[in-house]
Scaffold this motif. Structure first.
Motif, PDB file in Angstrom:
ATOM      1  N   PRO A  83      -8.260 -33.677  13.153  1.00 17.95           N
ATOM      2  CA  PRO A  83      -9.247 -32.599  13.251  1.00 17.95           C
ATOM      3  C   PRO A  83     -10.432 -32.819  12.315  1.00 17.95           C
ATOM      4  N   TYR A  84     -10.203 -33.384  11.119  1.00 18.53           N
ATOM      5  CA  TYR A  84     -11.268 -33.538  10.119  1.00 18.53           C
ATOM      6  C   TYR A  84     -11.618 -34.998   9.842  1.00 18.53           C
ATOM      7  N   HIS A  85     -10.623 -35.807   9.483  1.00 22.53           N
ATOM      8  CA  HIS A  85     -10.892 -37.184   9.065  1.00 22.53           C
ATOM      9  C   HIS A  85     -11.038 -38.108  10.275  1.00 22.53           C
ATOM     10  N   ASN A  86     -12.158 -37.878  11.009  1.00 20.41           N
ATOM     11  CA  ASN A  86     -12.479 -38.675  12.205  1.00 20.41           C
ATOM     12  C   ASN A  86     -13.872 -39.267  12.027  1.00 20.41           C
ATOM     13  N   ASP A 118     -11.426 -41.071  -4.042  1.00 20.73           N
ATOM     14  CA  ASP A 118     -10.049 -40.598  -4.260  1.00 20.73           C
ATOM     15  C   ASP A 118     -10.132 -39.340  -5.139  1.00 20.73           C
ATOM     16  N   MET A 119      -9.673 -38.186  -4.615  1.00 20.05           N
ATOM     17  CA  MET A 119      -9.822 -36.933  -5.343  1.00 20.05           C
ATOM     18  C   MET A 119      -9.141 -36.938  -6.705  1.00 20.05           C
ATOM     19  N   SER A 120      -8.141 -37.805  -6.881  1.00 18.73           N
ATOM     20  CA  SER A 120      -7.455 -37.826  -8.189  1.00 18.73           C
ATOM     21  C   SER A 120      -8.377 -38.412  -9.262  1.00 18.73           C
ATOM     22  N   ASP A 122     -18.985 -36.623   0.154  1.00 20.44           N
ATOM     23  CA  ASP A 122     -17.653 -36.521   0.759  1.00 20.44           C
ATOM     24  C   ASP A 122     -17.112 -35.098   0.652  1.00 20.44           C
ATOM     25  N   ILE A 123     -17.584 -34.340  -0.388  1.00 20.69           N
ATOM     26  CA  ILE A 123     -17.167 -32.928  -0.499  1.00 20.69           C
ATOM     27  C   ILE A 123     -18.409 -32.047  -0.472  1.00 20.69           C
ATOM     28  N   SER A 124     -19.263 -32.309   0.542  1.00 20.75           N
ATOM     29  CA  SER A 124     -20.536 -31.575   0.634  1.00 20.75           C
ATOM     30  C   SER A 124     -20.491 -30.431   1.645  1.00 20.75           C
ATOM     31  N   TRP A 164     -16.374 -27.297   9.501  1.00 20.69           N
ATOM     32  CA  TRP A 164     -15.627 -28.301   8.714  1.00 20.69           C
ATOM     33  C   TRP A 164     -14.385 -27.685   8.103  1.00 20.69           C
ATOM     34  N   THR A 165     -14.504 -26.424   7.628  1.00 23.01           N
ATOM     35  CA  THR A 165     -13.338 -25.757   7.017  1.00 23.01           C
ATOM     36  C   THR A 165     -12.213 -25.593   8.030  1.00 23.01           C
ATOM     37  N   GLU A 166     -12.571 -25.133   9.247  1.00 20.39           N
ATOM     38  CA  GLU A 166     -11.537 -24.979  10.284  1.00 20.39           C
ATOM     39  C   GLU A 166     -10.816 -26.306  10.526  1.00 20.39           C
ATOM     40  N   GLU A 181      -6.001 -29.760   9.816  1.00 16.06           N
ATOM     41  CA  GLU A 181      -5.394 -31.058   9.437  1.00 16.06           C
ATOM     42  C   GLU A 181      -4.344 -30.839   8.349  1.00 16.06           C
ATOM     43  N   PHE A 182      -4.658 -29.967   7.371  1.00 14.55           N
ATOM     44  CA  PHE A 182      -3.676 -29.652   6.308  1.00 14.55           C
ATOM     45  C   PHE A 182      -2.438 -28.995   6.936  1.00 14.55           C
ATOM     46  N   TYR A 183      -2.644 -28.050   7.892  1.00 14.61           N
ATOM     47  CA  TYR A 183      -1.518 -27.365   8.521  1.00 14.61           C
ATOM     48  C   TYR A 183      -0.628 -28.367   9.253  1.00 14.61           C
ATOM     49  N   SER A 185       2.410 -28.955   0.587  1.00 16.72           N
ATOM     50  CA  SER A 185       1.264 -29.207  -0.303  1.00 16.72           C
ATOM     51  C   SER A 185       0.345 -27.977  -0.292  1.00 16.72           C
ATOM     52  N   PRO A 186      -0.550 -27.876  -1.296  1.00 18.48           N
ATOM     53  CA  PRO A 186      -1.448 -26.710  -1.342  1.00 18.48           C
ATOM     54  C   PRO A 186      -2.247 -26.570  -0.050  1.00 18.48           C
ATOM     55  N   MET A 187      -2.369 -25.356   0.425  1.00 19.33           N
ATOM     56  CA  MET A 187      -3.215 -25.019   1.589  1.00 19.33           C
ATOM     57  C   MET A 187      -2.663 -25.548   2.900  1.00 19.33           C
ATOM     58  N   CYS A 188      -1.405 -26.054   2.892  1.00 17.27           N
ATOM     59  CA  CYS A 188      -0.867 -26.684   4.104  1.00 17.27           C
ATOM     60  C   CYS A 188       0.102 -25.796   4.889  1.00 17.27           C
ATOM     61  N   LYS A 207      -9.263 -17.748  -0.030  1.00 12.99           N
ATOM     62  CA  LYS A 207      -8.999 -17.991  -1.458  1.00 12.99           C
ATOM     63  C   LYS A 207      -9.110 -19.465  -1.789  1.00 12.99           C
ATOM     64  N   SER A 208      -8.610 -20.316  -0.897  1.00 11.19           N
ATOM     65  CA  SER A 208      -8.665 -21.768  -1.151  1.00 11.19           C
ATOM     66  C   SER A 208     -10.100 -22.268  -1.183  1.00 11.19           C
ATOM     67  N   GLN A 209     -10.939 -21.767  -0.274  1.00  9.64           N
ATOM     68  CA  GLN A 209     -12.336 -22.208  -0.281  1.00  9.64           C
ATOM     69  C   GLN A 209     -13.029 -21.773  -1.561  1.00  9.64           C
TER      70      GLN A 209
HETATM   71  C1  LIG Z   1     -14.267 -27.861   3.799  1.00  9.54           C
HETATM   72  O1  LIG Z   1     -13.210 -27.683   2.883  1.00  9.54           O
HETATM   73  C2  LIG Z   1     -12.576 -28.800   2.378  1.00  9.54           C
HETATM   74  C3  LIG Z   1     -12.929 -30.105   2.667  1.00  9.54           C
HETATM   75  C4  LIG Z   1     -12.223 -31.171   2.083  1.00  9.54           C
HETATM   76  C5  LIG Z   1     -11.154 -30.920   1.231  1.00  9.54           C
HETATM   77  C6  LIG Z   1     -10.392 -32.015   0.589  1.00  9.54           C
HETATM   78  N1  LIG Z   1      -9.419 -31.692  -0.229  1.00  9.54           N
HETATM   79  N2  LIG Z   1      -8.715 -32.662  -0.858  1.00  9.54           N
HETATM   80  C7  LIG Z   1      -7.878 -32.246  -1.993  1.00  9.54           C
HETATM   81  C8  LIG Z   1      -8.749 -31.612  -3.074  1.00  9.54           C
HETATM   82  C9  LIG Z   1      -7.897 -31.193  -4.241  1.00  9.54           C
HETATM   83  N3  LIG Z   1      -6.822 -30.307  -3.778  1.00  9.54           N
HETATM   84  C10 LIG Z   1      -6.668 -29.029  -4.223  1.00  9.54           C
HETATM   85  O2  LIG Z   1      -5.788 -28.300  -3.874  1.00  9.54           O
HETATM   86  C11 LIG Z   1      -7.708 -28.550  -5.216  1.00  9.54           C
HETATM   87  N4  LIG Z   1      -7.643 -27.099  -5.305  1.00  9.54           N
HETATM   88  C12 LIG Z   1      -8.240 -26.338  -4.314  1.00  9.54           C
HETATM   89  O3  LIG Z   1      -8.749 -26.874  -3.363  1.00  9.54           O
HETATM   90  C13 LIG Z   1      -8.241 -24.858  -4.431  1.00  9.54           C
HETATM   91  C14 LIG Z   1      -7.084 -24.341  -5.256  1.00  9.54           C
HETATM   92  C15 LIG Z   1      -5.812 -24.571  -4.455  1.00  9.54           C
HETATM   93  C16 LIG Z   1      -7.320 -22.883  -5.527  1.00  9.54           C
HETATM   94  C17 LIG Z   1      -6.994 -25.082  -6.550  1.00  9.54           C
HETATM   95  C18 LIG Z   1      -6.993 -26.560  -6.368  1.00  9.54           C
HETATM   96  O4  LIG Z   1      -6.431 -27.279  -7.150  1.00  9.54           O
HETATM   97  C19 LIG Z   1      -5.946 -30.864  -2.739  1.00  9.54           C
HETATM   98  C20 LIG Z   1      -6.780 -31.297  -1.533  1.00  9.54           C
HETATM   99  C21 LIG Z   1      -8.768 -33.987  -0.485  1.00  9.54           C
HETATM  100  O5  LIG Z   1      -8.179 -34.861  -1.125  1.00  9.54           O
HETATM  101  C22 LIG Z   1      -9.508 -34.307   0.773  1.00  9.54           C
HETATM  102  C23 LIG Z   1      -9.848 -35.805   0.882  1.00  9.54           C
HETATM  103  C24 LIG Z   1     -11.013 -36.230   0.063  1.00  9.54           C
HETATM  104  C25 LIG Z   1     -11.944 -35.349  -0.331  1.00  9.54           C
HETATM  105  C26 LIG Z   1     -11.805 -33.890  -0.217  1.00  9.54           C
HETATM  106  C27 LIG Z   1     -10.776 -33.455   0.840  1.00  9.54           C
HETATM  107  C28 LIG Z   1     -10.785 -29.593   0.939  1.00  9.54           C
HETATM  108  C29 LIG Z   1     -11.501 -28.546   1.515  1.00  9.54           C
HETATM  109  O6  LIG Z   1     -11.222 -27.230   1.295  1.00  9.54           O
HETATM  110  C30 LIG Z   1     -10.129 -26.895   0.417  1.00  9.54           C
END
Ligand SMILES: COc1ccc(C2=NN(C3CCN(C(=O)CN4C(=O)CC(C)(C)CC4=O)CC3)C(=O)[C@@H]3CC=CC[C@H]23)cc1OC
Ligand SMILES: [Mg+2]
Ligand SMILES: [Zn+2]
Length: 366
Positions: free
Chosen positions: A85-88, A199-201, A245-247, A259-261, A266-268, A282-285, A294-296
């Motif tokens: 859905p997203y990483h295409n 890499d987000m880490s 990449d996170i714009s 993009w959020t949808e 994809e997380f779900y 994982s978070p938001m999944c 809240k996550s946004q």
């Molecule tokens: C349009 O919205 C999004 C687009 C891309 C992403 C991506 N997320 N991640 C990781 C980022 C770090 N992460 C977290 O959970 C960080 N985080 C939050 O997002 C909110 C919180 C739960 C309140 C606190 C917190 O720690 C896990 C996901 C990626 O690795 C993806 C791949 C590379 C770049 C960004 C992309 C997230 C989006 O909305 C959340």
């Protein structure tokens, strides 16, 4: 190989509609979803050709054969998963186009060489190729062969790079054969450094290093951005590509919401697999406990805003429109955070008495 290439790199139905879109290629709110349709689902091939050939004439600068480059980009685009859905490929084209806009601002245009600009744009185009729609953490948790191959370190980012460069080894795809060895080595080194920085880490350490570099550069050169060493130049370029990449949250609201949808779906889908495998989600999944708003807001507050504020300092007076759009978009989701669900224990004593305990309830349901 001088085939007569189509004007936009790919055959399109409606040349006028395509020309109109391409005239907006230097704008921040470019509609990539519409572009994907008009380019007949070749957003990445046409984006790469329009930016590198028509807009910046970088292919000629490095003796890159256009038909070979196009053939290579078709292979890269085909290796982005359409089912993500997203990483295409549309995400790859989006990051490349966003990077093209930022690198067009005069404050950085004079700072970087053509080769550095070419490396940043190419890195953006290939930075998520063959993404499986799963996170590094998931791949490590499930002992995926990629996590074994890359020892749990920047697994996806190493894979995107290896995939892109492996295709470059094939003679009929090797568009870099016209570059001299020194240029090709430096180009490869920069592309590797740039994609590994997505890499987000690495986010917090990259942000800290950019802050230091921007501070020391502005102090040493009374406000002018001057970058001496390779490391300083690469840091800023990594910051630009990572910011692109996170714009999403800095784009016009309809584009950001789309993009959020996509990322949430994809997380779900990853969460569905984690649930099936009995893993912690994982978070938001967790689609059974959605927390989109809240996550946004959290993602903006903890990650996107700190990075874009730093970029706004570096690129001043540019990027101010992104920051104001970011705040507007934050308010959109903040104002839609649902009330915390009312807890089942009411504060009316009489109601409390005929409240049976939840375990009683569960027993009755069995
Ligand atoms: C349009 O919205 C999004 C687009 C891309 C992403 C991506 N997320 N991640 C990781 C980022 C770090 N992460 C977290 O959970 C960080 N985080 C939050 O997002 C909110 C919180 C739960 C309140 C606190 C917190 O720690 C896990 C996901 C990626 O690795 C993806 C791949 C590379 C770049 C960004 C992309 C997230 C989006 O909305 C959340
Ligand atoms: Mg990535
Ligand atoms: Zn990406």
């Amino acid at each position: 190989l001088k085939g007569n290439l189509p004007k936009f790199g790919v055959e399109v139905e409606d040349e006028d509609a395509m020309s109109l879109m391409v005239s907006q290629i230097n704008t921040w709110n470019f509609d990539l979803f519409k572009f994907a349709v008009i380019s007949k689902d070749h957003p990445l091939v046409s984006m790469a050709y329009v930016i590198l050939q028509s807009e910046r004439n970088l292919l000629r600068s490095y003796n890159v054969d256009p038909p070979t480059f196009i053939k290579y980009m078709f292979v890269i685009e085909a290796n982005y998963h359409k089912t993500n859905p997203y990483h295409n490929a549309t995400h790859g084209a989006d990051v490349m186009q966003s990077c093209h806009v930022l690198l067009g601002y005069s404050v950085v245009e004079q700072v970087f060489t053509d080769l550095e600009v070419f490396a940043a744009l190419f890195a953006s185009a290939i930075h998520d190729v063959d993404h499986p729609g799963l996170s590094n953490q998931f791949l490590s948790n499930t002992s995926n062969e990629l996590a074994i191959l890359y020892n749990d370190h920047a697994v996806l980012e190493n894979h995107h790079l290896a995939t892109a460069f492996k295709f470059l080894q094939e003679d009929e795809l090797n568009w870099a054969s016209g570059m001299d060895d020194k240029q090709r080595q430096l180009f490869r080194k920069m592309v590797i450094d740039l994609v590994l920085a997505t890499d987000m880490s690495k986010h917090l350490s990259l942000l800290a290093d950019i802050k230091t570099t921007v501070e020391s550069s502005k102090v040493a050169h009374n406000g002018k951005l001057v970058l001496e060493s390779y490391n300083e130049r690469m840091l800023v370029l990594q910051g630009i590509v990572h910011s692109c990449d996170i714009s999403s949250a800095t784009k016009a609201l309809p584009i950001y919401k789309a993009w959020t949808e996509r990322i949430i779906e994809e997380f779900y889908q990853q969460g569905d697999r984690e649930r099936d495998l009995g893993l912690n989600l994982s978070p938001m999944c967790d689609r059974q406990n959605p927390s989109i708003e809240k996550s946004q807001v959290g993602f903006i507050d903890f990650i996107v805003l700190p990075l874009w504020e730093t970029l706004g300092e570096l690129m001043f007076p540019y990027c101010q429109e992104m920051l104001s759009q970011l705040n507007e978009n934050r308010m959109y989701y903040f104002s839609r955070i649902p009330e915390s669900p009312r807890c089942s224990i009411t504060d009316e004593p009489e109601e409390r008495n005929n409240l049976i305990s939840s375990s009683e309830k569960r027993k009755n349901l069995r």
